[in-house]
Design a protein around this motif. Structure first.
Motif, mmCIF file in Angstrom:
data_model
loop_
_atom_site.group_PDB
_atom_site.id
_atom_site.type_symbol
_atom_site.label_atom_id
_atom_site.label_comp_id
_atom_site.label_asym_id
_atom_site.label_seq_id
_atom_site.Cartn_x
_atom_site.Cartn_y
_atom_site.Cartn_z
ATOM 1 N N GLU A 10 0.818 -1.209 0.000
ATOM 2 C CA GLU A 10 0.000 0.000 0.000
ATOM 3 C C GLU A 10 0.852 1.261 0.000
ATOM 4 O O GLU A 10 0.531 2.228 -0.710
ATOM 5 N N ASP A 11 1.946 1.286 0.750
ATOM 6 C CA ASP A 11 2.767 2.497 0.766
ATOM 7 C C ASP A 11 3.467 2.725 -0.575
ATOM 8 O O ASP A 11 3.775 3.872 -0.934
ATOM 9 N N GLU A 12 3.712 1.647 -1.340
ATOM 10 C CA GLU A 12 4.284 1.792 -2.681
ATOM 11 C C GLU A 12 3.211 2.210 -3.692
ATOM 12 O O GLU A 12 3.478 2.939 -4.649
ATOM 13 N N PHE A 13 2.002 1.734 -3.462
ATOM 14 C CA PHE A 13 0.889 2.019 -4.373
ATOM 15 C C PHE A 13 0.343 3.430 -4.179
ATOM 16 O O PHE A 13 -0.158 4.046 -5.134
ATOM 17 N N LYS A 14 0.464 3.962 -2.967
ATOM 18 C CA LYS A 14 -0.154 5.248 -2.638
ATOM 19 C C LYS A 14 0.197 6.370 -3.609
ATOM 20 O O LYS A 14 -0.709 7.043 -4.121
ATOM 21 N N PRO A 15 1.479 6.634 -3.899
ATOM 22 C CA PRO A 15 1.768 7.741 -4.825
ATOM 23 C C PRO A 15 1.236 7.500 -6.234
ATOM 24 O O PRO A 15 0.926 8.455 -6.948
ATOM 25 N N LEU A 16 1.092 6.239 -6.618
ATOM 26 C CA LEU A 16 0.573 5.921 -7.945
ATOM 27 C C LEU A 16 -0.931 6.161 -8.004
ATOM 28 O O LEU A 16 -1.442 6.741 -8.971
ATOM 29 N N ARG A 17 -1.648 5.727 -6.969
ATOM 30 C CA ARG A 17 -3.107 5.921 -6.974
ATOM 31 C C ARG A 17 -3.476 7.388 -6.828
ATOM 32 O O ARG A 17 -4.442 7.862 -7.447
#
Length: 552
Positions: free
Chosen positions: A33-40
């Protein structure tokens, strides 16, 4: 309205497929989730209390019927049958499953919409006057320049990772309905010696430390606007705080630097731009974009309408609605209609899928295919013939969309609060509904007159409580919700930050306190034409503070 060219279409569709791959990696566990956050966040996806939330951009608040129907279908197919229109002239869906979001974005791309830059530390959706192109009091239609700014700012490589989120608003009217003085950059179009240009305000904002923007230029010619905006953004990128997110907004930079010094930094940066850095917009490109915003061809009509007047005489409910939900149009025989999304017992700004379909149908039948979203979480049909207003009203009424309260005490701005948002400290929606109930009598609302209540569930101020005539801020005090009251705020050309009245109140005490406040206003006003904010500015805080805390 602006239509995508082949480059817009390709960019948006490529972005959808890129995000589809990112979502697949998140669902498989390849991305945490912390890796996905900036992408989402770059695609308008937030993680709220109960589910992911998707925020969709509506540039300068304008929609076509086709786009509104697409939003209705998204609500019906992917959400729980409704959407939430926001103060940023966007729409949010609160219950879309992550696995479905790429499909939603693909559906949006088919109607020239997206969710790019509706979140993250970038330049967000450019907003404007919801009456633009229809109102009598504007210098010219500001929407073409909103579109030019949108194209300039989207994917701008220098401004994709700013110290903090950034918001721009543009108006061209004498009366500011775009709240430009509480934006990071606020632009007011002017004419000077026959030339069109912009008065530029920088450093406005709300949140923890509200500020009214400083005027940094009286007049920037339209041909130099983008260069001047780049100068502002470069100063912010160079000197804006990145070590503390609470001090990262440009309002803090302007405040700590000082208006004069900040103005000098911008002017120096502007003067230092080399010819190769200048943005030379081809005149034919400016003309091309302006052509998309040509006003509709409105048939010549008398200034008054016999059918309209007869309907007001015959139908008292219709007459009441016309007194508050219509705005003068610049063309005789026409009016601008506000469709209130503030009926009793409904969260402010919510519209069902069926209601969105109705608004699309009415825009086609009576409104020249033009729909706007307002800062006050309502919908506007800007070009309606007076002859058609009664039939329009009857269809709105049948759909639950004919609440006669635009600008009145029940037409509140209310953020989602703790019912949805993981940043909130307190609920906003139930407090708003309780206030509506306390002032539910239409005659009472009409007697009170223009009265803006804004409610936020936390200090981030998504409900714009700082600039409400009455602002209400929910706070958490040892697990119990309290509500602080501010008075005297306004977001128009006389923009002001509200003053704290005193200690917070429990939720059940807020409507009762506002009843006393309104009674005191009625005692003090010099006539029924004097609004609450005018009375407050004349009398000051004390009499209203005494009324709020009379039972304390």
């Amino acid at each position: 309205m602006y239509r995508y060219d082949e480059f817009d279409t390709r960019i948006v569709k490529e972005r959808v497929e890129q995000f589809r791959g990112q979502v697949a990696r998140r669902l498989s566990g390849e991305l945490k989730e912390d890796e996905f956050k900036p992408l989402r966040l770059q695609n308008g996806v937030y993680l709220q209390l109960h589910a992911y939330m998707l925020r969709i951009a509506i540039p300068y608040g304008q929609l076509s019927p086709r786009q509104m129907r697409a939003l209705a279908e998204i609500a019906r197919k992917y959400d729980r049958g409704y959407g939430h229109f926001t103060t940023r002239q966007n729409i949010q869906f609160n219950w879309v499953a992550l696995k479905d979001i790429p499909d939603v974005l693909a559906d949006l791309a088919e109607v020239e919409m997206h969710a790019i830059q509706t979140s993250g530390n970038c330049i967000r959706n450019v907003t404007s006057d919801h009456y633009a192109g229809a109102t009598k009091d504007e210098v010219m239609d500001p929407r073409p320049w909103c579109e030019i700014i949108r194209q300039w700012s989207t994917f701008h490589p220098e401004f994709a990772f700013l110290p903090r989120k950034f918001k721009i608003a543009v108006t061209a009217a004498e009366h500011d309905r775009a709240a430009i003085k509480v934006h990071d950059i606020g632009l007011n179009m002017r004419r000077k010696d026959g030339e069109v240009g912009f008065e530029v305000h920088v450093g406005g904002g709300q949140g923890r430390t509200p500020h009214i923007a400083a005027k940094v230029s009286d007049f920037v010619p339209e041909g130099e606007l983008l260069d001047y905006l780049e100068a502002i953004m470069r100063v912010y990128n160079r000197f804006g705080r990145r070590d503390n997110k609470y001090k990262a907004r440009i309002k803090i930079l302007v405040s700590e630097t000082g208006e004069e010094e900040f103005r000098k930094l911008v002017e120096d940066e502007f003067a230092a731009q080399r010819d190769a850095e200048k943005i030379a917009l081809p005149p034919e490109e400016i003309e091309r974009i302006h052509a998309y915003f040509e006003p509709p061809e409105l048939a010549a009509k008398p200034a008054s309408s016999d059918s309209f007047e007869k309907a007001k005489t015959a139908d008292a409910a219709f007459a009441r609605w016309t007194r508050v939900n219509l705005h003068p149009h610049k063309v005789e025989g026409y009016t601008t209609v506000t469709v209130s999304l503030k009926p009793m017992g409904v969260a402010a700004g919510d519209a069902t899928d069926d209601q969105m379909d109705v608004m699309a149908d009415l825009a086609e039948a009576y409104g020249h295919d033009d729909i706007r979203v307002s800062h006050a979480q309502n919908v506007v049909l800007p070009h309606v013939a007076l002859d058609d207003v009664y039939e329009l009203y009857r269809k709105l009424d049948a759909a639950g969309l004919a609440t006669p309260n635009e600008g009145l005490i029940s037409d509140m701005i209310v953020c989602p609060g703790l019912d949805y948002c993981n940043l909130a400290n307190a609920r906003s929606i139930p407090v708003g509904m309780a206030i509506q109930e306390a002032f539910s009598d239409p005659d009472d609302q009409a007697d009170i007159g223009k009265f803006h209540i804004n409610i936020s569930g936390c200090i981030n101020a998504c409900g714009h409580h700082h600039v409400g005539h009455v602002g209400i801020l929910g706070v958490d005090r040892k697990g119990e919700e309290y509500y602080q009251i501010t008075l005297g705020g306004r977001a128009d050309e006389k923009a002001a930050i509200g003053q704290m009245a005193g200690p917070g109140l429990k939720a059940d005490d807020v409507p009762v306190a506002l009843k006393r406040l309104v009674d005191r206003y009625r005692e003090l006003r010099t006539s029924k034409e004097e609004t609450f904010i005018e009375t407050f500015e004349r009398e000051g805080m004390q009499p209203f503070k005494d009324a709020i805390y009379a039972d304390a």
